[in-house]
Write an enzyme that holds these catalytic residues in place. Structure first.
Site, PDB file in Angstrom:
ATOM      1  N   ARG A  15       9.032  56.735   3.615  1.00 31.43           N
ATOM      2  CA  ARG A  15       9.643  58.036   3.879  1.00 31.43           C
ATOM      3  C   ARG A  15       8.929  59.188   3.173  1.00 31.43           C
ATOM      4  O   ARG A  15       9.280  60.340   3.351  1.00 31.43           O
ATOM      5  CB  ARG A  15      11.130  57.985   3.475  1.00 31.43           C
ATOM      6  CG  ARG A  15      11.957  57.089   4.399  1.00 31.43           C
ATOM      7  CD  ARG A  15      13.295  56.688   3.774  1.00 31.43           C
ATOM      8  NE  ARG A  15      13.156  55.526   2.893  1.00 31.43           N
ATOM      9  CZ  ARG A  15      14.176  54.981   2.215  1.00 31.43           C
ATOM     10  NH1 ARG A  15      15.394  55.496   2.311  1.00 31.43           N
ATOM     11  NH2 ARG A  15      13.974  53.928   1.450  1.00 31.43           N
ATOM     12  N   GLY A  78      10.635  42.838   0.552  1.00 34.64           N
ATOM     13  CA  GLY A  78      11.966  43.227   0.106  1.00 34.64           C
ATOM     14  C   GLY A  78      12.133  43.108  -1.393  1.00 34.64           C
ATOM     15  O   GLY A  78      11.320  42.497  -2.090  1.00 34.64           O
ATOM     16  N   TYR A 100      14.048  50.221 -11.164  1.00 36.82           N
ATOM     17  CA  TYR A 100      13.307  50.604  -9.971  1.00 36.82           C
ATOM     18  C   TYR A 100      12.289  51.690 -10.311  1.00 36.82           C
ATOM     19  O   TYR A 100      12.635  52.676 -10.956  1.00 36.82           O
ATOM     20  CB  TYR A 100      14.269  51.139  -8.898  1.00 36.82           C
ATOM     21  CG  TYR A 100      15.070  50.069  -8.188  1.00 36.82           C
ATOM     22  CD1 TYR A 100      15.424  48.896  -8.835  1.00 36.82           C
ATOM     23  CD2 TYR A 100      15.461  50.236  -6.863  1.00 36.82           C
ATOM     24  CE1 TYR A 100      16.152  47.920  -8.182  1.00 36.82           C
ATOM     25  CE2 TYR A 100      16.194  49.256  -6.208  1.00 36.82           C
ATOM     26  CZ  TYR A 100      16.536  48.104  -6.869  1.00 36.82           C
ATOM     27  OH  TYR A 100      17.247  47.139  -6.226  1.00 36.82           O
TER      28      TYR A 100
HETATM   29  C1  UD1 Z   1      17.533  49.921  -2.726  1.00 39.27           C
HETATM   30  C2  UD1 Z   1      18.744  48.961  -2.639  1.00 39.27           C
HETATM   31  C3  UD1 Z   1      20.005  49.781  -2.324  1.00 39.27           C
HETATM   32  C4  UD1 Z   1      20.196  50.834  -3.397  1.00 39.27           C
HETATM   33  C5  UD1 Z   1      18.948  51.702  -3.563  1.00 39.27           C
HETATM   34  C6  UD1 Z   1      19.106  52.540  -4.788  1.00 39.27           C
HETATM   35  C7  UD1 Z   1      17.971  46.775  -1.812  1.00 39.27           C
HETATM   36  C8  UD1 Z   1      17.843  45.906  -0.633  1.00 39.27           C
HETATM   37  N1  UD1 Z   1      18.521  47.964  -1.595  1.00 39.27           N
HETATM   38  O1  UD1 Z   1      17.378  50.504  -1.435  1.00 39.27           O
HETATM   39  O2  UD1 Z   1      21.138  48.944  -2.285  1.00 39.27           O
HETATM   40  O3  UD1 Z   1      21.310  51.641  -3.056  1.00 39.27           O
HETATM   41  O4  UD1 Z   1      17.764  50.887  -3.744  1.00 39.27           O
HETATM   42  O5  UD1 Z   1      18.071  53.481  -4.900  1.00 39.27           O
HETATM   43  O6  UD1 Z   1      17.609  46.392  -2.892  1.00 39.27           O
HETATM   44  N2  UD1 Z   1      10.169  47.319  -3.766  1.00 39.27           N
HETATM   45  C9  UD1 Z   1       9.264  46.339  -4.089  1.00 39.27           C
HETATM   46  N3  UD1 Z   1       8.937  45.422  -3.161  1.00 39.27           N
HETATM   47  C10 UD1 Z   1       9.471  45.390  -1.916  1.00 39.27           C
HETATM   48  C11 UD1 Z   1      10.410  46.401  -1.594  1.00 39.27           C
HETATM   49  C12 UD1 Z   1      10.738  47.351  -2.538  1.00 39.27           C
HETATM   50  O7  UD1 Z   1       8.756  46.315  -5.214  1.00 39.27           O
HETATM   51  O8  UD1 Z   1       9.128  44.496  -1.136  1.00 39.27           O
HETATM   52  C13 UD1 Z   1      10.519  48.330  -4.774  1.00 39.27           C
HETATM   53  C14 UD1 Z   1      10.162  49.744  -4.351  1.00 39.27           C
HETATM   54  O9  UD1 Z   1       8.874  50.108  -4.814  1.00 39.27           O
HETATM   55  C15 UD1 Z   1      11.237  50.587  -5.037  1.00 39.27           C
HETATM   56  C16 UD1 Z   1      12.407  49.633  -5.161  1.00 39.27           C
HETATM   57  O10 UD1 Z   1      11.903  48.319  -4.977  1.00 39.27           O
HETATM   58  O11 UD1 Z   1      10.845  51.011  -6.312  1.00 39.27           O
HETATM   59  C17 UD1 Z   1      13.489  49.926  -4.115  1.00 39.27           C
HETATM   60  O12 UD1 Z   1      12.944  49.819  -2.826  1.00 39.27           O
HETATM   61  P1  UD1 Z   1      13.358  50.815  -1.657  1.00 39.27           P
HETATM   62  O13 UD1 Z   1      12.660  50.400  -0.435  1.00 39.27           O
HETATM   63  O14 UD1 Z   1      13.205  52.204  -2.113  1.00 39.27           O
HETATM   64  O15 UD1 Z   1      14.907  50.443  -1.518  1.00 39.27           O
HETATM   65  P2  UD1 Z   1      16.086  51.357  -0.993  1.00 39.27           P
HETATM   66  O16 UD1 Z   1      16.073  51.366   0.470  1.00 39.27           O
HETATM   67  O17 UD1 Z   1      16.062  52.645  -1.699  1.00 39.27           O
HETATM   68 CA    CA Z   2      14.704  53.649  -3.151  1.00 37.49          CA
END
Ligand code: UD1
Ligand code: CA
Length: 453
Positions: A15, A78, A100
């Site tokens: 995004r 994920g 995060y």
């Molecule tokens: C995630 C949560 C959501 C929460 C939100 C809070 C999950 C499935 N969802 O959603 O419940 O409300 O954060 O901000 O956990 N990342 C990885 N590897 C991956 C995917 C993501 O390291 O394969 C990391 C991203 O870099 C990021 C964090 O995990 O720092 C969250 O990922 P993002 O895709 O932003 O999740 P949200 O959709 O925001």
């Molecule tokens: Ca996020």
């Protein structure tokens, strides 16, 4: 038994619509991930792991030397899959705190509270209530108010989307429990991802109670998913810094129009006008005024200095009582002694100027030394570059350089010398000498200008 902190930072940040991994985008001049790391480091007796992936080695490279173990998530399948990559490195008896990389404003106090709460049941989860919960996973509680699941927005029903309690993503959990549940995750959801959030319903099934911790302010748990959220976080952060500075006696004309991207050390009675940007490490003495629209980076400024509007200063040392600008550009490796005046449209680079000298208008001095009490006239240029190499210009004390002078470096103008206006100086000028290089003026009487046909 110890604590392992896992920071998830492998995501692309779709995004953001950017080629740069999301966690490398800057907040107040520093990558999002650096903010999270800095807070994590405040927690004692812990080991730090960062999961990276999107953008390849760019994230560890840009972050430089850090006291962390970097774990690569080859494919971003994920948040659950990301955590799974670290688990082989964590002993069963440890506790795990999940952070995060895209939530930069989390506070140390909240994390300590989360760690403490997990001691009760082995699992604590940080939630918050948002007026606008869009984009976040929703917290599902049963009739007894116990947390039983997290449903991602994309998988939620209309009714679930109305819930305002959201998952912040932060949790503290026993490694043994985390390992058990993460190994059971499936990607049967709208995004075909292994959601870490699914371990919540597994905990409920296994009768492990989740201790909820509710974040005191929702600002600290706001995720940065797009540029709008990044800009909002930036303004919030800047306002906090501005108020902190005012609290320590700095006069800011408008705290909403001040940006600090680094560290600012201040003395007493400093006044900063609007739209000033400070970057890197900057130190101000006492009674310093900075006019509107100035940019100052990695610079030390002494007492009673006035920086007038629209001035840029980068990597310089400015002595007591100097006056700089308006519209001056001070480039790296410049040192000004006391009471030096630098005026409009003057550019200085690798130049040191001694006490009380003046360079007031439209001038370029590069690789130059200027002595004390010297006056450099308007439109003076040190020709320091011959197309291949840079050369030095040395100007002594009490020198008077007239307007529109070129000094072809390497060249030396000794103490007390005078350079006539319009001169091109190619040879050294001796002490107290006048150097003049001009074609003689001719006069033609009764000159007729051409007439328009
Ligand atoms: C995630 C949560 C959501 C929460 C939100 C809070 C999950 C499935 N969802 O959603 O419940 O409300 O954060 O901000 O956990 N990342 C990885 N590897 C991956 C995917 C993501 O390291 O394969 C990391 C991203 O870099 C990021 C964090 O995990 O720092 C969250 O990922 P993002 O895709 O932003 O999740 P949200 O959709 O925001
Ligand atoms: Ca996020």
């Amino acid at each position: 038994m110890s604590l392992c902190i896992v920071i998830l930072a492998a995501g692309q940040g779709t995004r953001m619509y950017s080629d740069k991994p999301k966690v490398l985008h800057n907040l107040a001049g520093k990558p999002l991930l650096a903010h999270v790391l800095q807070t994590a480091e405040l927690i004692k007796h812990r080991e730090l792991f960062v999961v990276y992936g999107h953008g390849g080695e760019l994230v560890p490279e840009e972050m430089g030397e850090q006291p962390v173990t970097w774990i690569k998530q080859e494919e971003q399948l994920g948040t659950g899959h990301a955590v799974q990559q670290v688990l082989p490195h964590i002993p069963d008896v440890d506790d795990v705190l999940i952070l995060y990389g895209d939530i930069p404003l989390i506070t140390h106090g909240t994390l300590e509270a989360l760690i403490k709460s997990s001691k009760e049941t082995g699992f604590s989860l940080l939630t918050t209530f948002l007026d606008d919960p869009r984009g976040y996973g929703r917290i599902i509680r049963n009739a007894n108010e116990n947390i039983t699941a997290i449903i991602e927005e994309k998988d939620a029903t209309e009714e679930q989307r109305l819930l305002c309690e959201v998952n912040t993503g932060f949790m503290s959990i026993k490694a043994e429990l985390l390992k058990r549940w993460v190994s059971l995750l499936k990607n049967e959801n709208k995004q075909n991802e292994y959601y870490l959030t699914d371990i919540v319903s597994m905990a409920a099934k296994d009768n492990v109670a989740i201790t909820p911790v509710i974040a005191e302010s929702d600002v600290e748990v706001r995720g940065i998913n797009n540029r709008n959220q990044l800009a909002e976080a930036e303004r919030y952060y800047q306002l906090v810094q501005a108020h902190h500075l005012m609290h320590h006696g700095v006069g800011l004309s408008d705290p909403a129009r001040f940006d600090l991207r680094g560290e600012l050390e201040v003395g007493r009675d400093n006044e900063i006008d609007i739209n000033v940007v400070i970057e890197g490490r900057v130190k101000l003495g006492n009674n310093v005024t900075i006019g509107a629209n100035c940019y100052i980076k990695d610079t030390i400024i002494a007492d009673n200095v006035h920086v007038l509007p629209n001035t840029m200063i980068d990597n310089a040392i400015i002595g007591n009582g100097c006056r700089i600008g308006p519209f001056a550009r001070i480039r790296p490796d410049t040192t000004l002694a006391e009471e030096v005046h630098i005026g409009n449209f003057v550019e200085l680079k690798k130049t040191d100027i001694s006490k009380g000298s003046k360079v007031n208008h439209l001038t370029y001095l590069g690789d130059t030394h200027v002595g004390s009490g010297t006056n450099i006239g308007a439109g003076t240029i040190t020709c320091n570059y011959d197309g291949a190499n840079k050369h030095k210009t040395i100007i002594g004390d009490n020198v008077f350089v007239g307007s529109d002078v070129q000094l072809i470096a390497p060249v030396k103008v000794n103490d007390g010398a005078t350079i006539a206006a319009g001169a091109t100086i190619t040879k050294d000028v001796a002490e107290n000498e006048l150097a003049i290089s001009r074609t003689d003026q001719k006069s033609i009487a009764n000159w007729k200008r051409p007439l328009k046909k």
